[in-house]
Design an enzyme around this catalytic site. Structure first.
Site, PDB file in Angstrom:
ATOM      1  N   GLY A  46     106.995 -14.278 113.328  1.00 12.76           N
ATOM      2  CA  GLY A  46     107.581 -15.415 114.040  1.00 12.76           C
ATOM      3  C   GLY A  46     107.429 -15.226 115.533  1.00 12.76           C
ATOM      4  N   GLN A  51     108.837 -16.444 124.385  1.00  7.07           N
ATOM      5  CA  GLN A  51     108.285 -15.083 124.426  1.00  7.07           C
ATOM      6  C   GLN A  51     106.946 -15.013 125.144  1.00  7.07           C
ATOM      7  OE1 GLN A  51     109.128 -14.717 119.983  1.00  7.07           O
ATOM      8  NE2 GLN A  51     109.218 -12.587 120.636  1.00  7.07           N
ATOM      9  N   CYS A  92     111.346  -7.614 116.652  1.00  4.01           N
ATOM     10  CA  CYS A  92     110.982  -8.685 117.587  1.00  4.01           C
ATOM     11  C   CYS A  92     109.774  -8.222 118.385  1.00  4.01           C
ATOM     12  CB  CYS A  92     112.154  -8.963 118.529  1.00  4.01           C
ATOM     13  SG  CYS A  92     111.831 -10.273 119.726  1.00  4.01           S
ATOM     14  N   LEU A  93     108.787  -9.101 118.538  1.00  5.29           N
ATOM     15  CA  LEU A  93     107.609  -8.740 119.335  1.00  5.29           C
ATOM     16  C   LEU A  93     107.981  -8.467 120.790  1.00  5.29           C
ATOM     17  CD1 LEU A  93     105.034 -11.233 117.803  1.00  5.29           C
ATOM     18  CD2 LEU A  93     104.958  -8.727 117.690  1.00  5.29           C
ATOM     19  N   HIS A 134     116.547 -16.413 114.260  1.00  5.17           N
ATOM     20  CA  HIS A 134     116.134 -15.451 115.300  1.00  5.17           C
ATOM     21  C   HIS A 134     115.301 -16.151 116.381  1.00  5.17           C
ATOM     22  CE1 HIS A 134     114.256 -11.392 116.459  1.00  5.17           C
ATOM     23  NE2 HIS A 134     113.417 -12.255 116.989  1.00  5.17           N
ATOM     24  N   GLU A 135     114.367 -17.008 115.950  1.00  3.12           N
ATOM     25  CA  GLU A 135     113.477 -17.688 116.907  1.00  3.12           C
ATOM     26  C   GLU A 135     114.234 -18.746 117.705  1.00  3.12           C
ATOM     27  OE1 GLU A 135     110.853 -16.191 117.385  1.00  3.12           O
ATOM     28  OE2 GLU A 135     110.698 -15.076 115.510  1.00  3.12           O
ATOM     29  N   HIS A 138     115.837 -17.254 120.601  1.00  3.95           N
ATOM     30  CA  HIS A 138     114.928 -17.094 121.761  1.00  3.95           C
ATOM     31  C   HIS A 138     114.944 -18.338 122.641  1.00  3.95           C
ATOM     32  CE1 HIS A 138     112.909 -13.259 121.222  1.00  3.95           C
ATOM     33  NE2 HIS A 138     112.605 -13.520 119.960  1.00  3.95           N
TER      34      HIS A 138
END
Ligand code: QAP
Ligand code: CO
Length: 168
Positions: A46, A51, A92-93, A134-135, A138
């Site tokens: 994701g 990000q 997470c990236l 989660h996204e 962000h």
């Protein structure tokens, strides 16, 4: 298509609240395509536009192992269907190398626009539900480390800052 650089915690730009997309035009479609390329390259499951330092409400996701389940959520709105919390080891990236348990509602209903600008509503459970929540965090400038104890968050922050200094 293009690979986009991914911001890493504690970069303050990750704290920006993203704006709604006004029209799903060629610019947004290119952003979606570049985000997929960036997510698959990482690889990740994701990615939120925040990000990659684009502060608009765009999310891409693919929880499959063979890039067979690409999903796009533009201007997503979620409604919690079941308040019961489920625990999941999230990564997470933007927080590379760290996985920690986070609790979130298990079942949500999402209404969003797809890559063609069409509206859809869907009931989500399992990893898809967790990942979408989660996204969406962000897009609000929130990270999974915000759910951890201050001590754990500070340890992660220190290690990442050290890694980032080594790389520059
Ligand atoms: C968000 O995260 C997510 O630390 C997506 O070194 C993850 O794609 C939501 C990744 C799990 C719910 C559960 C992380 C790649 C990818 C790393 C990701 C790393 C390399 C994370
Ligand atoms: Co993330």
């Amino acid at each position: 298509m293009a690979l986009l650089p991914i911001l890493e915690f504690p970069d303050p730009r990750l704290r920006t609240r993203a704006e709604s997309v006004q029209s799903v035009d060629a610019r947004i479609q290119k952003l979606v395509d570049d985000m997929f390329e960036t997510m698959y390259d990482a690889p990740g499951i994701g990615l939120a536009a925040s990000q990659v330092d684009v502060h608009e409400r765009v999310i891409v996701m693919d929880i499959s192992e063979d890039q067979s389940a690409a999903r796009v959520f533009i201007n997503p709105e979620i409604k919690i269907i079941d308040e019961a919390l489920g625990a999941y080891d999230e990564g997470c990236l933007s927080v590379p190398g760290f996985y920690e348990t986070v609790q979130r509602p298990s079942i949500v209903e999402v209404t969003a626009l797809d890559r063609d600008g069409g509206i859809f509503t869907e009931l989500l459970d399992g990893l898809t539900s967790i990942c979408l929540q989660h996204e969406i965090d962000h897009l609000e400038g929130k990270l999974f480390v915000d759910y951890l104890s201050p001590l754990k968050r500070q340890r992660i922050r220190s290690k990442l800052v050290k890694d980032q200094k080594r790389r520059t």
